[in-house]
Scaffold this motif. Structure first.
Motif, mmCIF file in Angstrom:
data_model
loop_
_atom_site.group_PDB
_atom_site.id
_atom_site.type_symbol
_atom_site.label_atom_id
_atom_site.label_comp_id
_atom_site.label_asym_id
_atom_site.label_seq_id
_atom_site.Cartn_x
_atom_site.Cartn_y
_atom_site.Cartn_z
ATOM 1 N N GLU A 17 -10.220 4.573 -0.868
ATOM 2 C CA GLU A 17 -10.801 4.651 -2.212
ATOM 3 C C GLU A 17 -12.022 3.743 -2.308
ATOM 4 O O GLU A 17 -13.008 4.097 -2.948
ATOM 5 N N LYS A 89 -15.390 2.162 -14.373
ATOM 6 C CA LYS A 89 -15.101 3.579 -14.665
ATOM 7 C C LYS A 89 -15.557 4.471 -13.515
ATOM 8 O O LYS A 89 -14.843 5.397 -13.118
ATOM 9 N N GLU A 90 -16.724 4.185 -12.949
ATOM 10 C CA GLU A 90 -17.210 4.989 -11.821
ATOM 11 C C GLU A 90 -16.291 4.833 -10.610
ATOM 12 O O GLU A 90 -16.023 5.797 -9.907
ATOM 13 N N ARG A 91 -15.806 3.597 -10.362
ATOM 14 C CA ARG A 91 -14.874 3.387 -9.255
ATOM 15 C C ARG A 91 -13.568 4.150 -9.489
ATOM 16 O O ARG A 91 -13.023 4.759 -8.571
ATOM 17 N N GLN A 92 -13.087 4.135 -10.727
ATOM 18 C CA GLN A 92 -11.852 4.871 -11.054
ATOM 19 C C GLN A 92 -12.043 6.371 -10.864
ATOM 20 O O GLN A 92 -11.156 7.053 -10.335
ATOM 21 N N ASP A 93 -13.192 6.900 -11.278
ATOM 22 C CA ASP A 93 -13.468 8.331 -11.115
ATOM 23 C C ASP A 93 -13.503 8.717 -9.630
ATOM 24 O O ASP A 93 -12.969 9.757 -9.237
ATOM 25 N N ALA A 95 -12.036 7.119 -7.122
ATOM 26 C CA ALA A 95 -10.675 7.004 -6.583
ATOM 27 C C ALA A 95 -9.823 8.193 -7.017
ATOM 28 O O ALA A 95 -9.051 8.738 -6.210
ATOM 29 N N ARG A 96 -9.978 8.613 -8.248
ATOM 30 C CA ARG A 96 -9.224 9.772 -8.742
ATOM 31 C C ARG A 96 -9.590 11.025 -7.948
ATOM 32 O O ARG A 96 -8.727 11.817 -7.596
ATOM 33 N N TRP A 97 -10.880 11.216 -7.647
ATOM 34 C CA TRP A 97 -11.281 12.382 -6.874
ATOM 35 C C TRP A 97 -10.652 12.337 -5.485
ATOM 36 O O TRP A 97 -10.127 13.343 -4.998
ATOM 37 N N ARG A 99 -7.921 10.853 -4.533
ATOM 38 C CA ARG A 99 -6.480 11.121 -4.648
ATOM 39 C C ARG A 99 -6.215 12.614 -4.896
ATOM 40 O O ARG A 99 -5.197 13.145 -4.482
ATOM 41 N N SER A 100 -7.137 13.288 -5.579
ATOM 42 C CA SER A 100 -6.936 14.710 -5.892
ATOM 43 C C SER A 100 -7.256 15.618 -4.703
ATOM 44 O O SER A 100 -6.946 16.799 -4.725
ATOM 45 N N CYS A 101 -7.888 15.068 -3.673
ATOM 46 C CA CYS A 101 -8.247 15.845 -2.477
ATOM 47 C C CYS A 101 -7.632 15.167 -1.253
ATOM 48 O O CYS A 101 -8.313 14.431 -0.537
#
Length: 190
Positions: A17, A89-93, A95-97, A99-101
């Motif tokens: 991440e 917020k950009e780091r969270q976005d 990391a979320r991407w 995790r989703s892939c």
């Protein structure tokens, strides 16, 4: 740039991440300058200063003075909020991407050539041509390119590579992205 050693470079890596967040921030820095937090904060502070310039004119009208003060305070507060909250917020976005892939987070081998990269893991093989990318940014730890067909962000880590391999990888990417290659400035104090 003259062609020197243009042999492909193969990098075994596993993206984290942190890697993906750093790569996302780097390509956004050069690919979308108006999204830089410093630019957004400066625009909001400019609005606050311009609004404050109207305060002497509005002294005769209390409601206008109140509205101007509200605009000054809100703009300054928004600038502070952008400076404080945009990077997390950009780091969270990012990391979320990642995790989703789950395929992007598998151990992989990225083979970088002057005209393309081939990324292979146990489940897939992708070939990305540099003509499909708009920008390439090199940081101390990695190189990121934005705009691919398979995935919108190509990341190759320099960490762990021998110095000569890392330099050759950097040279390959500079050659491939001539005019679209940038070096991320070093951060002060780190």
């Amino acid at each position: 740039m003259p062609k020197q050693n243009m042999e492909p470079v193969a990098v075994a890596q596993m993206l984290t991440e942190r890697d993906y967040a750093e790569a996302t921030a780097a390509v956004k820095y050069f690919g979308a300058p108006m999204k830089r937090r410093s630019i957004r904060a400066a625009v909001l502070l400019t609005v606050a200063v311009i609004a404050a310039a109207f305060l002497p004119i509005s002294r005769e009208n209390r409601s206008a003075t109140g509205a101007i003060w509200a605009l000054v305070i809100l703009s300054a507060a928004a600038a502070a909020a952008v400076r404080a909250f945009q990077p997390p917020k950009e780091r969270q976005d990012a990391a979320r991407w990642l995790r989703s892939c789950p395929l992007a987070a598998l151990p992989q081998t990225a083979t970088v050539s002057p005209d393309r990269a081939v990324v292979e893991n146990e489940c897939e093989r992708m070939t990305e041509y540099w003509t499909e990318f708009s920008v390439c940014v090199e940081t101390e730890r990695l190189i990121a390119a934005a705009g691919g067909q398979e995935r919108s962000l190509f990341v190759v880590k320099k960490e762990g590579l021998p110095q000569d391999e890392a330099e050759r990888l950097s040279e390959l990417m500079r050659y491939a992205f001539d005019g679209r290659w940038y070096r991320m400035p070093r951060r002060k104090g780190g």
